[in-house]
Scaffold this active site. Structure first.
Site, short mmCIF file in Angstrom:
data_model
loop_
_atom_site.label_atom_id
_atom_site.label_comp_id
_atom_site.label_asym_id
_atom_site.label_seq_id
_atom_site.Cartn_x
_atom_site.Cartn_y
_atom_site.Cartn_z
N TYR A 149 0.98 -1.19 0.08
CA TYR A 149 0.18 0.01 0.11
C TYR A 149 0.81 1.21 0.08
O TYR A 149 0.68 2.31 -0.57
CB TYR A 149 -1.06 -0.09 1.12
CG TYR A 149 -2.10 0.92 1.05
CD1 TYR A 149 -3.15 0.68 0.03
CD2 TYR A 149 -2.40 1.94 1.94
CE1 TYR A 149 -4.19 1.37 -0.35
CE2 TYR A 149 -3.49 2.75 1.63
CZ TYR A 149 -4.60 2.36 0.60
OH TYR A 149 -5.73 3.39 0.35
N LYS A 200 -3.00 8.26 3.00
CA LYS A 200 -4.21 8.15 3.78
C LYS A 200 -4.04 8.66 5.12
O LYS A 200 -4.92 9.46 5.75
CB LYS A 200 -4.78 6.74 3.60
CG LYS A 200 -5.28 5.89 2.37
CD LYS A 200 -6.54 6.90 1.82
CE LYS A 200 -6.80 6.34 0.62
NZ LYS A 200 -8.02 7.10 -0.28
P1 NAD Z 1 -12.04 4.01 -8.22
O1 NAD Z 1 -11.07 3.70 -9.20
O2 NAD Z 1 -13.59 3.31 -8.72
O3 NAD Z 1 -12.37 5.57 -7.70
C1 NAD Z 1 -11.33 6.08 -7.75
C2 NAD Z 1 -11.53 7.61 -8.06
O4 NAD Z 1 -10.74 8.40 -8.09
C3 NAD Z 1 -11.91 7.54 -9.45
O5 NAD Z 1 -13.42 7.97 -10.03
C4 NAD Z 1 -10.87 8.35 -10.48
O6 NAD Z 1 -11.27 8.92 -11.49
C5 NAD Z 1 -10.72 9.24 -9.27
N1 NAD Z 1 -9.62 10.07 -9.38
C6 NAD Z 1 -8.05 9.69 -9.47
N2 NAD Z 1 -7.21 10.70 -9.73
C7 NAD Z 1 -8.20 11.82 -9.91
C8 NAD Z 1 -7.88 13.22 -10.09
N3 NAD Z 1 -6.57 13.57 -10.34
N4 NAD Z 1 -8.89 14.11 -10.22
C9 NAD Z 1 -10.29 13.64 -10.00
N5 NAD Z 1 -10.52 12.39 -9.86
C10 NAD Z 1 -9.54 11.49 -9.75
O7 NAD Z 1 -11.83 3.15 -6.88
P2 NAD Z 1 -12.31 3.20 -5.35
O8 NAD Z 1 -11.87 1.87 -4.90
O9 NAD Z 1 -13.99 3.39 -5.41
O10 NAD Z 1 -11.72 4.38 -4.65
C11 NAD Z 1 -12.49 5.39 -4.26
C12 NAD Z 1 -12.00 5.90 -2.85
O11 NAD Z 1 -12.06 4.87 -1.90
C13 NAD Z 1 -10.46 6.04 -2.83
O12 NAD Z 1 -9.99 7.06 -2.03
C14 NAD Z 1 -9.61 4.95 -2.30
O13 NAD Z 1 -8.84 4.95 -1.88
C15 NAD Z 1 -10.69 4.36 -1.18
N6 NAD Z 1 -10.84 2.99 -0.81
C16 NAD Z 1 -10.87 2.10 -1.45
C17 NAD Z 1 -10.83 0.84 -1.29
C18 NAD Z 1 -11.10 -0.39 -1.99
O14 NAD Z 1 -10.59 -1.57 -1.34
N7 NAD Z 1 -11.42 -0.25 -3.22
C19 NAD Z 1 -10.74 0.65 0.24
C20 NAD Z 1 -10.73 1.70 1.28
C21 NAD Z 1 -10.83 3.05 0.62
#
Ligand code: NAD
Length: 256
Positions: A156, A163
């Site tokens: 990570y 984060k």
């Molecule tokens: P996802 O890929 O569906 O979403 C990530 C989003 O970030 C995308 O819509 C992308 O377009 C956007 N993004 C990236 N760079 C960008 C920029 N410069 N400007 C605007 N948008 C931008 O994946 P996700 O897993 O749904 O991620 C959403 C959040 O959840 C993130 O913060 C991720 O770290 C967090 N998260 C995810 C998980 C997991 O296991 N998937 C667990 C905990 C937290």
């Protein structure tokens, strides 16, 4: 009556129907909110439009969070459309794929700065833009974190540092915005199969371990993030600010 009846929500971070932001969007819609979505770049616009139609959401425009001009333009459009804003969802993160494997030690100055800018500073920039639209009636801001903020989770790496920064930003923003009755919280979600998580080496074998070890002995469902998000963003969460709430089937409380 839904818990978000009549509320106006801007959701940033829907990339497709697996996105955690999409689960949040669906729940907010179920709870009665009006929704606006943004998209990062033209390629995502095509994917977002049919999703937006499903929930009657407005696609308000392109938003790359590194662009102050685009942030300004999106919030100007929200002001024009709604006059104010009640809920802001920040579900955005980025790190170079090469930094989500092997040693954290090797991250470059440039990649470190970019990961923190997109994944953490963007919350500050968006909260600043939202403040004038929320100050009349109060509001709520929500971001998404992961346990890698507080533990060294293999691979990570720089995203964990981002984060940790994000969670600290939540606390400082909560203090700044609290007097205007604007609350700021994070959900620390368990692993979910999305575009972003697929970039992290061995993420899914780790997700399997979470299932085995967590008190609930199963994977987190993305709807569970949506449910907690709606609670924190609505009046149900009115006494909660500056917090990181774990929606992780209990994994974070377990020791070996
Ligand atoms: P996802 O890929 O569906 O979403 C990530 C989003 O970030 C995308 O819509 C992308 O377009 C956007 N993004 C990236 N760079 C960008 C920029 N410069 N400007 C605007 N948008 C931008 O994946 P996700 O897993 O749904 O991620 C959403 C959040 O959840 C993130 O913060 C991720 O770290 C967090 N998260 C995810 C998980 C997991 O296991 N998937 C667990 C905990 C937290």
């Amino acid at each position: 009556m839904g818990i978000a009846d009549g509320k106006r929500a801007l959701v940033i971070g829907v990339a497709n129907d697996r996105s955690l932001a999409w689960s949040i969007t669906q729940e907010l819609k179920n709870q009665g909110a009006e929704i606006a979505l943004t998209y990062q770049g033209e390629a995502l616009e095509k994917r977002i439009k049919p999703l937006a139609e499903q929930v009657g959401a407005k696609v308000i425009g392109e938003l790359d969070v590194t662009s102050d001009e685009q942030i300004e333009s999106v919030f100007a459009s929200i002001k024009k459309m709604w006059g104010g804003l009640d809920m802001l969802v920040h579900a955005v993160a980025f790190a170079e794929r090469e930094d989500l494997r092997d040693r954290f030690l090797n991250v470059s100055r440039k990649n470190f700065a970019r990961a923190l800018e997109i994944s953490a500073y963007s919350l500050v920039a968006l909260a600043r833009a939202a403040e004038p639209l929320m100050e009349t009636n109060g509001g709520a801001i929500l971001t998404l974190s992961y346990i890698g903020a507080v533990r060294a989770v293999p691979n990570y790496n720089v995203m964990g540092v981002a984060k940790a920064t994000l969670e600290a930003c939540v606390r400082y923003l909560a203090v700044d915005l609290g007097p205007k009755n604007i609350r700021v919280n994070a959900i620390s979600a368990g692993p979910a199969r999305t575009l972003s998580s697929s970039a992290i080496r061995d993420y899914y074998s780790m997700a399997h371990e979470v299932e085995q070890r967590s008190p609930l002995k199963r994977a987190m469902k993305t709807e569970e993030v949506g449910g907690m998000a709606a609670a924190l963003l609505s009046g149900l969460g009115s006494g909660v600010t500056g917090q990181t709430v774990y929606v992780d089937v209990g994994y974070s409380i377990v020791g070996v």
